[in-house]
Design an enzyme around this catalytic site. Structure first.
Site, mmCIF file in Angstrom:
data_model
loop_
_atom_site.group_PDB
_atom_site.id
_atom_site.type_symbol
_atom_site.label_atom_id
_atom_site.label_comp_id
_atom_site.label_asym_id
_atom_site.label_seq_id
_atom_site.Cartn_x
_atom_site.Cartn_y
_atom_site.Cartn_z
ATOM 1 N N ASP A 1 0.841 -1.194 0.000
ATOM 2 C CA ASP A 1 0.000 0.000 0.000
ATOM 3 C C ASP A 1 0.882 1.251 0.000
ATOM 4 O O ASP A 1 1.597 1.511 0.962
ATOM 5 C CB ASP A 1 -0.899 -0.006 1.243
ATOM 6 C CG ASP A 1 -2.076 0.948 1.136
ATOM 7 O OD1 ASP A 1 -2.038 1.848 0.287
ATOM 8 O OD2 ASP A 1 -3.034 0.787 1.904
ATOM 9 N N ASP A 2 0.855 2.001 -1.099
ATOM 10 C CA ASP A 2 1.636 3.241 -1.237
ATOM 11 C C ASP A 2 3.134 2.980 -1.389
ATOM 12 O O ASP A 2 3.959 3.835 -1.027
ATOM 13 C CB ASP A 2 1.439 4.179 -0.034
ATOM 14 C CG ASP A 2 0.090 4.857 -0.021
ATOM 15 O OD1 ASP A 2 -0.741 4.571 -0.900
ATOM 16 O OD2 ASP A 2 -0.137 5.697 0.881
ATOM 17 N N CYS B 1 -5.663 4.934 -3.778
ATOM 18 C CA CYS B 1 -5.872 3.546 -3.367
ATOM 19 C C CYS B 1 -7.117 2.894 -3.967
ATOM 20 O O CYS B 1 -7.037 1.866 -4.643
ATOM 21 C CB CYS B 1 -5.944 3.451 -1.850
ATOM 22 S SG CYS B 1 -4.451 4.000 -0.994
ATOM 23 N N ASP C 1 -0.356 -0.540 -5.023
ATOM 24 C CA ASP C 1 -1.528 0.103 -5.610
ATOM 25 C C ASP C 1 -1.226 1.481 -6.179
ATOM 26 O O ASP C 1 -1.932 1.982 -7.048
ATOM 27 C CB ASP C 1 -2.677 0.186 -4.598
ATOM 28 C CG ASP C 1 -2.300 0.918 -3.316
ATOM 29 O OD1 ASP C 1 -1.127 1.282 -3.144
ATOM 30 O OD2 ASP C 1 -3.208 1.115 -2.474
#
Length: 513
Positions: free
Chosen positions: A41-42, A75, A307
């Site tokens: 994530d990120d 996201c 993502d």
């Protein structure tokens, strides 16, 4: 008897090779392969070398995509594109929050009736999703115990997702509270559940969508990693605290330079992100050891990606995403599995809408007509189909709520990333155009310096992309893009690493005085 002995000897040799970290490049798929998709994530495209299991077990034992992009660098729109193989204008999940985005939009639009999980289950796979699903899940009309169709195993937090402590986990429709003890750390809990999932006996192949939270803010980490990366600083690329933003759109040229305190905050955030990723690295290592111990490693594909990317000081953004810059849209994708030669590098353009078609082709699953990506399997096998993707559509939509809109300074835009250029048109009427070969750090916006015919050509092709649907997207994105090479007078020498540049470990670009 002879065949049994040969098989035993082969398995013994395979075990020795695997234990030494060497996977045979000639290993082939036996029946339907197992597939694991790990989605950070990120996580931006750099720094994978800092994580030993990800680097040694995935990057060095698999193939990496050099030009892999997300079509929206936020996201929920990005994850919706992964689940549906659709661009944002097609699936309609425009932002992270309701009413125009988030889980609520995905759920209320009945998009869950046909997703990656449904397709893989229909192909005979045992499916699991663990970790982050969609932003603000559960919400709207969905109960905290809600499990979407298509998933046999469901382990998703419904409260305090990003804290990784003091959260509530929906375990197949049963809510389980976790506290503040070290053993409650979400990444470790997901790692244990992933190990149990892939260890299950049975003839069914499995598909595991494993979505840890790291390195998303606040980037909480396991206590065992508290002392790591104590001296690390964020990479001081030429775009870090960018000096000249005169030619940029107003949202960027109005941003001030960083204070010393802001830079300290960037460096601390960078250290926290690295420490949080060490938990994911431990997860990768444990998962591979479990696959090896159960004899499933050689028939399992492992995909590792993110993502969206993340700014850490580049282009005067102390943190964040949603921009069309490479820091935001370019993400890692590494694949290890049968028939993939270790250490391979794939330079063809590819995007997150291509992931589901790739999993489906490996599984023999039937894709619905609305999908818009293409399978990456030919590239993984060393062949580039013709025609192939020539550009990636970029889309960003502003949230309608004032609170959500404060999360990003970027106006709505549409754009395209080609092998050479980035072209962006904003809702404000402003443009960006970069020559990414001559100007790899995207320091020089050439939109106002090129002939109007160049902008018109990019606009025409972009119009076709934003109007595409289903199979027409694969036609629109395979058209050769306008080619523009920046004259030397347009791009200053600050874009280049000259022979006297001073490089430091982990640093991309010259050291700042």
């Amino acid at each position: 008897m002879v065949n049994a002995v040969r098989k035993t000897l082969y398995l013994m040799l395979l075990a020795v090779l695997c234990a030494s970290g060497v996977a045979p490049a000639t290993a082939q798929i036996t029946g339907q392969p197992n597939i694991i998709f790990i989605l950070a994530d990120d996580l931006d495209a750099g720094d994978l070398q800092k994580f030993p299991n990800i680097w040694n077990q995935l990057v060095r034992q698999g193939a990496g995509f050099q030009q892999f992009f997300v079509t929206n660098s936020w996201c929920c729109p990005s994850r919706s594109s992964i689940l549906r193989s659709q661009y944002v204008h097609s699936h309609g999940v425009l932002t992270n929050t309701a009413p125009e985005g988030g889980f609520t939009k995905f759920h209320d639009s009945d998009l869950e009736r046909s997703t990656l999980g449904v397709w893989m289950k229909s192909a005979g796979y045992r499916t699991g999703l663990m970790g982050k699903y969609l932003n603000h899940y559960p919400g709207g009309s969905a109960e905290p115990t809600y499990v979407p169709p298509g998933w046999d195993e469901w382990d998703v937090p419904v409260r305090h997702l990003y804290n990784e402590y003091d959260y509530t986990l929906n375990e197949n429709g049963v809510l389980t509270a976790h506290g503040l003890a070290p053993e409650d750390y979400l990444t470790d809990v997901l790692s244990q559940k992933a190990g149990a999932f892939v260890s299950q006996q049975g003839s069914e192949p499995f598909f595991l969508y494993l979505a840890p939270i790291a390195p998303h803010n606040p980037a909480n980490f396991a206590p065992r990693h508290a002392g790591d990366f104590a001296d690390a600083i964020a990479p001081r690329t030429p775009s870090f605290d960018q000096i000249d933003v005169t030619d940029e759109p107003h949202w960027l040229n109005s941003r001030p330079r960083f204070s010393a305190r802001t830079i300290q905050g960037i460096d601390e955030r960078y250290r926290r992100r690295l420490r949080a990723m060490l938990g994911v690295d431990d997860m990768v290592g444990a998962l591979i050891e479990t696959l090896r111990a159960t004899g499933k490693l050689e028939n399992t594909y492992i995909f590792f990606g993110s993502d969206n990317g993340f700014h850490l000081g580049q282009h005067r953004l102390a943190q964040g995403k949603t921009t069309p810059f490479d820091e935001s849209i370019k993400v890692p994708l590494v694949v290890r599995g049968p028939g993939i030669a270790p250490g391979g590098v794939i330079g063809d353009l590819s995007a997150n809408v291509d992931l589901a078609p790739t999993f489906a082709e490996l599984a023999g699953a039937q894709l619905p007509d609305f999908t818009e990506g293409r399978s990456l399997l030919p590239l993984l096998r060393g062949r580039t189909p013709s025609p192939w993707r020539q550009n990636v559509l970029l889309e960003f939509y502003r949230p309608t709520s004032e609170k959500s809109a404060r999360q990003t300074p970027v106006p709505a835009y549409q754009g395209m990333r080609t092998a050479r250029n980035t072209f962006v048109r904003y809702s404000t009427g402003e443009y960006q155009l970069y020559d990414n070969i001559e100007d790899p750090y995207q320091l020089h916006n050439l939109a106002a310096k090129v002939p109007p015919t160049v902008i018109a050509e990019f606009n025409q092709q972009l119009d076709a992309l934003v109007a595409c649907s289903g199979a027409t997207c694969r036609s629109a994105d395979s058209v050769r893009p306008p080619s523009f090479t920046a004259p030397a007078s347009f791009v200053g020498p600050s874009s280049f690493l000259g022979p006297d540049s001073i490089l430091e470990p982990g640093l991309v670009g010259p050291r700042r005085p």
